[in-house]
Design an enzyme around this catalytic site. Structure first.
Site, PDB file in Angstrom:
ATOM      1  N   ARG A   1       0.811  -1.223   0.000  1.00  0.00           N
ATOM      2  CA  ARG A   1       0.000   0.000   0.000  1.00  0.00           C
ATOM      3  C   ARG A   1       0.843   1.272   0.000  1.00  0.00           C
ATOM      4  O   ARG A   1       0.487   2.254  -0.655  1.00  0.00           O
ATOM      5  CB  ARG A   1      -0.952  -0.006   1.191  1.00  0.00           C
ATOM      6  CG  ARG A   1      -2.027  -1.087   1.092  1.00  0.00           C
ATOM      7  CD  ARG A   1      -3.067  -0.919   2.174  1.00  0.00           C
ATOM      8  NE  ARG A   1      -4.105  -1.948   2.092  1.00  0.00           N
ATOM      9  CZ  ARG A   1      -5.155  -1.977   2.871  1.00  0.00           C
ATOM     10  NH1 ARG A   1      -5.343  -1.041   3.797  1.00  0.00           N
ATOM     11  NH2 ARG A   1      -6.054  -2.939   2.748  1.00  0.00           N
TER      12      ARG A   1
ATOM     13  N   ASP B   1     -15.651   9.635   7.975  1.00  0.00           N
ATOM     14  CA  ASP B   1     -14.594   8.641   7.792  1.00  0.00           C
ATOM     15  C   ASP B   1     -13.258   9.374   7.799  1.00  0.00           C
ATOM     16  O   ASP B   1     -13.181  10.570   7.483  1.00  0.00           O
ATOM     17  CB  ASP B   1     -14.772   7.870   6.488  1.00  0.00           C
ATOM     18  CG  ASP B   1     -14.053   6.530   6.510  1.00  0.00           C
ATOM     19  OD1 ASP B   1     -14.688   5.521   6.856  1.00  0.00           O
ATOM     20  OD2 ASP B   1     -12.842   6.500   6.219  1.00  0.00           O
TER      21      ASP B   1
END
Length: 288
Positions: free
Chosen positions: A57, A158
């Site tokens: 990632r 979020d």
């Protein structure tokens, strides 16, 4: 994961793993620092076996900046505490696994609860990800409240800004939307045509109900105000340690109406973490 290199690698690095090699250098020290930083920034506890995930990632961020060593990337972050790269760092290590009406058993319970609410309904989706959860909540509100849904609101927050951008757009692959029943697809989505073939967009009557905000559950101040009829915080607490979980639950309590519901994920159990909430059943909690 630690850097995979041919024999003769620098001390402190793993070498080999069969035929597999990596072009970027990730040492044990780098991985330990990344675990510390994401815990400090987002409360996420990364286990030792997450090295592969961390490498894959964050590798995109290193290549974006033309770097080959994770230590150089971490030094770059340290030199620029207010850089937007911190946002990209956090986004990269945030997991966004969601679906429309995920954990289906929660929504009939929500429907039953809000059918008894006499004033405007307010729901908080505290880990909104790419939007499937808050839009599922909004669909439920429409189906139960009818015209009263125009006064209902879903606050969706979020930590991942990229996920929130996709949520605001409200555009999803048609294969994902087709998992819903035909009536919901017809009522709540526009199917794309031409260059948008294979996509579906959430209809305005749903998007107008949902307010998306960037928020870190670890932030000292939350940019939202209660009270809410229900709070959805599902499948995010599993990334926090028990101390962090307890602190967040204590902060949820004053934002929930006395008879409000807290929805947790299927693998989350708050009963032994905080005395603020009591289990009602099937990962649904009420104030103690």
């Amino acid at each position: 994961m630690t850097q995979f290199r041919a024999p003769g690698s620098e001390p402190g690095q793993w070498s080999g793993l069969g035929h597999l090699e990596r072009d970027l250098v990730l040492t044990d020290e780098d991985f330990a620092k990344i675990r510390q930083l994401i815990y400090q920034r987002a409360g996420i506890v990364l286990a030792e076996h997450k090295r592969e995930m961390v490498y894959s990632r964050l590798a995109k961020r290193l290549r974006h900046h033309g770097l080959t060593r994770f230590s150089d990337y971490l030094e770059r972050l340290a030199r620029q505490p207010d850089s937007r790269e911190w946002e990209a760092f956090t986004n990269a290590l945030t997991t966004n696994l969601t679906a429309f009406f995920r954990e289906m058993h929660h929504f009939p319970l929500l429907a039953e609860h809000i059918s008894k609410v006499r004033g405007p309904v307010r729901i908080w989706s505290a880990a909104a990800s790419t939007g499937e959860e808050p839009y599922s909540i909004a669909m439920t509100l429409h189906e139960v409240l009818g015209a009263r849904a125009n006064d209902a609101r879903v606050v969706a927050t979020d930590i991942d800004t990229e996920a929130l951008a996709r949520a605001r757009a409200g555009v999803y692959p048609i294969e994902q939307v087709r998992k819903l029943d035909d009536e919901r697809v017809r009522r709540f989505f526009h199917k794309g045509r031409g260059q948008h073939e294979g996509l579906a967009r959430v209809r305005p009557e749903l998007t107008s109900m949902v307010e998306f905000q960037h928020m870190n559950l670890l932030a000292p101040q939350w940019p939202i105000k209660g009270p809410f009829d229900a709070i959805f915080c599902r499948n995010v607490m599993i990334y926090f340690d028990k101390q962090t979980q307890a602190r967040i639950l204590e902060r949820f309590a004053p934002l929930l109406k006395p008879d409000g519901l807290l929805f947790a994920g299927h693998s989350e159990n708050f009963s032994y973490i905080s005395k603020v909430f009591r289990l009602r059943g099937q990962t649904v909690y009420t104030l103690a």
